[in-house]
Every structure is written in C-alpha cells, then in structure tokens.
Design a protein around this motif. Structure first.
Motif, PDB file in Angstrom:
ATOM      1  N   ASP A 138       0.845  -1.195   0.000  1.00 53.11           N
ATOM      2  CA  ASP A 138       0.000   0.000   0.000  1.00 53.11           C
ATOM      3  C   ASP A 138       0.881   1.246   0.000  1.00 53.11           C
ATOM      4  O   ASP A 138       2.005   1.233   0.496  1.00 53.11           O
ATOM      5  CB  ASP A 138      -0.896   0.026   1.234  1.00 53.11           C
ATOM      6  CG  ASP A 138      -1.924  -1.084   1.201  1.00 53.11           C
ATOM      7  OD1 ASP A 138      -2.240  -1.579   0.102  1.00 53.11           O
ATOM      8  OD2 ASP A 138      -2.413  -1.455   2.283  1.00 53.11           O
ATOM      9  N   LYS A 139       0.314   2.327  -0.531  1.00 59.61           N
ATOM     10  CA  LYS A 139       1.044   3.580  -0.549  1.00 59.61           C
ATOM     11  C   LYS A 139       1.130   4.169   0.858  1.00 59.61           C
ATOM     12  O   LYS A 139       0.248   3.959   1.689  1.00 59.61           O
ATOM     13  CB  LYS A 139       0.374   4.579  -1.477  1.00 59.61           C
ATOM     14  CG  LYS A 139       0.523   4.230  -2.936  1.00 59.61           C
ATOM     15  CD  LYS A 139       0.020   5.343  -3.802  1.00 59.61           C
ATOM     16  CE  LYS A 139       0.336   5.033  -5.246  1.00 59.61           C
ATOM     17  NZ  LYS A 139       0.064   6.178  -6.111  1.00 59.61           N
ATOM     18  N   VAL A 142       1.233   7.397   3.571  1.00 56.28           N
ATOM     19  CA  VAL A 142       0.382   8.568   3.729  1.00 56.28           C
ATOM     20  C   VAL A 142       0.895   9.717   2.874  1.00 56.28           C
ATOM     21  O   VAL A 142       0.109  10.453   2.261  1.00 56.28           O
ATOM     22  CB  VAL A 142       0.316   8.993   5.213  1.00 56.28           C
ATOM     23  CG1 VAL A 142      -0.417  10.300   5.371  1.00 56.28           C
ATOM     24  CG2 VAL A 142      -0.318   7.906   6.035  1.00 56.28           C
ATOM     25  N   LYS A 188      -0.403   9.323  -0.742  1.00 54.70           N
ATOM     26  CA  LYS A 188      -1.846   9.239  -1.001  1.00 54.70           C
ATOM     27  C   LYS A 188      -2.308  10.402  -1.854  1.00 54.70           C
ATOM     28  O   LYS A 188      -1.839  11.527  -1.729  1.00 54.70           O
ATOM     29  CB  LYS A 188      -2.633   9.216   0.315  1.00 54.70           C
ATOM     30  CG  LYS A 188      -2.351   8.037   1.184  1.00 54.70           C
ATOM     31  CD  LYS A 188      -3.098   6.833   0.732  1.00 54.70           C
ATOM     32  CE  LYS A 188      -2.857   5.706   1.730  1.00 54.70           C
ATOM     33  NZ  LYS A 188      -3.370   4.468   1.367  1.00 54.70           N
ATOM     34  N   ASP A 189      -3.277  10.106  -2.692  1.00 58.20           N
ATOM     35  CA  ASP A 189      -3.869  11.124  -3.553  1.00 58.20           C
ATOM     36  C   ASP A 189      -4.724  12.052  -2.704  1.00 58.20           C
ATOM     37  O   ASP A 189      -5.600  11.613  -1.968  1.00 58.20           O
ATOM     38  CB  ASP A 189      -4.707  10.447  -4.630  1.00 58.20           C
ATOM     39  CG  ASP A 189      -5.151  11.412  -5.706  1.00 58.20           C
ATOM     40  OD1 ASP A 189      -4.538  12.487  -5.826  1.00 58.20           O
ATOM     41  OD2 ASP A 189      -6.105  11.082  -6.425  1.00 58.20           O
TER      42      ASP A 189
END
Length: 89
Positions: free
Chosen positions: A79-80, A82, A85-86
C-alpha cells in the motif's frame, strides 16, 4: 573531460534518475534519487581518465541493480504511504 565522456556520463546520470523514479516504494525511490545526485555531485571534479572510467563502470553496475530492484519491487508491491496518497479524494 572529453566531450564523448561528458555525454556518456550525462546519459548515464539521466538513465539512473529515470529508472530510480520507477521504484514503487517511496522510501526506495527517494533514497535512489538522493544517492544518485549526491554521488554524481561528489565526483564532478574528477579529472583522471582511469578514475572516470572506473566511476562510469560503477554507475553502469548501479543502473543494472536499480533495474532489477524495480522489477522485484513491482512483484511485491505494498500500500502507498500517507505521504503518497492522492489528496483529491
């Protein structure tokens, strides 16, 4: 530095930066970019042709390592963070 050596070094620098941007992990990506810039800046004043060729060989080896690590990184993606994050959500 001869013009041909200069163009080889600049080409290699751009290739490494371009490939480093392909890391899926933010931490690896930023480390590779920072380390590449710092390494090339630290050796910008080298004038000995033998040392220049040695540094070019090391940079080519590093490029190959980065390429392999990028492929491995895409196989085991996470997962990306923080920070990645978009913000348009």
């Amino acid at each position: 530095m001869a013009a041909s050596t200069r163009s080889v070094v600049l080409s290699l620098y751009k290739k490494i930066l371009r490939e480093s941007k392909n890391f899926s992990s933010y931490n690896f990506r930023m480390y590779a970019l920072r380390r590449t810039r710092d390494g090339f800046r630290a050796n910008k004043d080298v004038t000995d042709p033998a040392k220049i060729q040695e540094l070019i060989k090391q940079a080519e080896d590093s490029l190959q390592v980065i390429k392999r690590q990028v492929v491995i990184g895409h196989l085991y993606s996470t997962d990306k963070l923080v920070i990645e994050k978009d913000t348009q959500s």
